[in-house]
Scaffold this motif. Structure first.
Motif, PDB file in Angstrom:
ATOM      1  N   ASN A  42       0.814  -1.219   0.000  1.00  0.00           N
ATOM      2  CA  ASN A  42       0.000   0.000   0.000  1.00  0.00           C
ATOM      3  C   ASN A  42       0.849   1.271   0.000  1.00  0.00           C
ATOM      4  OD1 ASN A  42      -2.471  -1.219  -0.190  1.00  0.00           O
ATOM      5  ND2 ASN A  42      -2.893  -1.174   1.998  1.00  0.00           N
ATOM      6  N   ARG A  43       1.967   1.260   0.720  1.00  0.00           N
ATOM      7  CA  ARG A  43       2.818   2.451   0.754  1.00  0.00           C
ATOM      8  C   ARG A  43       3.297   2.808  -0.650  1.00  0.00           C
ATOM      9  NH1 ARG A  43       7.606   4.924   1.324  1.00  0.00           N
ATOM     10  NH2 ARG A  43       7.875   6.345   3.080  1.00  0.00           N
TER      11      ARG A  43
ATOM     12  N   ALA B  59      -7.394   5.064   5.428  1.00  0.00           N
ATOM     13  CA  ALA B  59      -6.613   4.915   6.662  1.00  0.00           C
ATOM     14  C   ALA B  59      -5.142   4.617   6.371  1.00  0.00           C
ATOM     15  CB  ALA B  59      -7.216   3.818   7.534  1.00  0.00           C
ATOM     16  N   SER B  60      -4.863   3.991   5.234  1.00  0.00           N
ATOM     17  CA  SER B  60      -3.479   3.657   4.916  1.00  0.00           C
ATOM     18  C   SER B  60      -2.647   4.911   4.629  1.00  0.00           C
ATOM     19  CB  SER B  60      -3.398   2.659   3.763  1.00  0.00           C
ATOM     20  OG  SER B  60      -3.916   3.212   2.585  1.00  0.00           O
TER      21      SER B  60
ATOM     22  N   ASN C 291      -2.844   7.751   6.365  1.00  0.00           N
ATOM     23  CA  ASN C 291      -2.393   8.184   7.691  1.00  0.00           C
ATOM     24  C   ASN C 291      -1.423   7.187   8.306  1.00  0.00           C
ATOM     25  OD1 ASN C 291      -3.827  10.557   7.608  1.00  0.00           O
ATOM     26  ND2 ASN C 291      -5.617   9.710   8.623  1.00  0.00           N
ATOM     27  N   TYR C 292      -1.651   5.912   8.085  1.00  0.00           N
ATOM     28  CA  TYR C 292      -0.776   4.885   8.643  1.00  0.00           C
ATOM     29  C   TYR C 292       0.648   5.021   8.098  1.00  0.00           C
ATOM     30  CZ  TYR C 292       1.273   0.343   9.659  1.00  0.00           C
ATOM     31  OH  TYR C 292       2.115  -0.649  10.077  1.00  0.00           O
ATOM     32  N   HIS C 293       0.767   5.183   6.791  1.00  0.00           N
ATOM     33  CA  HIS C 293       2.086   5.210   6.152  1.00  0.00           C
ATOM     34  C   HIS C 293       2.737   6.595   6.146  1.00  0.00           C
ATOM     35  CE1 HIS C 293       2.145   1.068   4.813  1.00  0.00           C
ATOM     36  NE2 HIS C 293       0.905   1.208   4.362  1.00  0.00           N
TER      37      HIS C 293
END
Length: 185
Positions: A3-4, A37-38, A40-42
């Motif tokens: 995803n990143r 959400a990914s 913000n996560y990454h």
């Protein structure tokens, strides 16, 4: 691809096709296939993702510009015409990248990191332009002269690029740029 990496590629694609101001979280999610959400996560935020990507695109733009102004062209008008011809070709072949570079100046108004990135790139560009067009060695020539000559050619570069992006049918070719620059001395 994780995803990143998908988000980084999506940010690159969105910046090049939509621009900084029009790249939304929704567009990034759609282009990457990742969820919101990914981001913000990454990256912590959409802005961080776009800033990281803008840094990469700015380096790419710099590499293209420095390749265009480099070379073994002779000093003087003939060599400068060859350099301008490569620069104009670069603008025509990499319009989206040049647009992103111009748009990053607007983004810098509210982002000190982007502002610092642009300022650093401009300093490097001025030194390179002073060397390429003015024949000055930035390491040994008078620093004020290098800055003045580099600033002159940087202003000319920005003006030429602006014309080629906004009105390519009437923008000056390399011969006209060199002829006008030679007449003004």
């Amino acid at each position: 691809m994780g995803n990143r990496d998908k988000l980084l590629q999506a940010a690159r694609d969105c910046l090049l096709s939509l621009g900084y101001a029009n790249t939304t979280v929704r567009e990034l999610v759609k282009a990457s296939g990742a969820n919101q959400a990914s981001i913000n996560y990454h990256f912590g935020s959409k802005e961080r993702l776009l800033t990281d990507t803008l840094h990469d695109l700015n380096r790419e733009w710099g590499d293209i510009l420095f390749a265009a102004i480099g070379g073994d062209d002779p000093p003087g008008p003939a060599g400068n015409e060859a350099r301008w011809d490569r620069i104009v070709t670069s603008i025509r072949n990499n319009r989206a990248l040049w647009y992103v570079n111009f748009e990053s100046v607007s983004a810098a108004r509210d982002d000190e990191e982007i502002q610092a990135m642009i300022a650093s790139g401009q300093r490097t560009a001025r030194r390179s332009l002073a060397h390429a067009f003015g024949g000055l060695d930035p390491d040994t020539a008078d620093p004020e002269t290098v800055e003045a000559v580099g600033s002159h050619y940087f202003a000319l570069l920005v003006g030429v690029a602006s014309q080629w992006l906004a009105d390519p049918d009437n923008a000056p070719d390399a011969a006209r740029i060199v002829a006008a620059d030679t007449r003004t001395r």
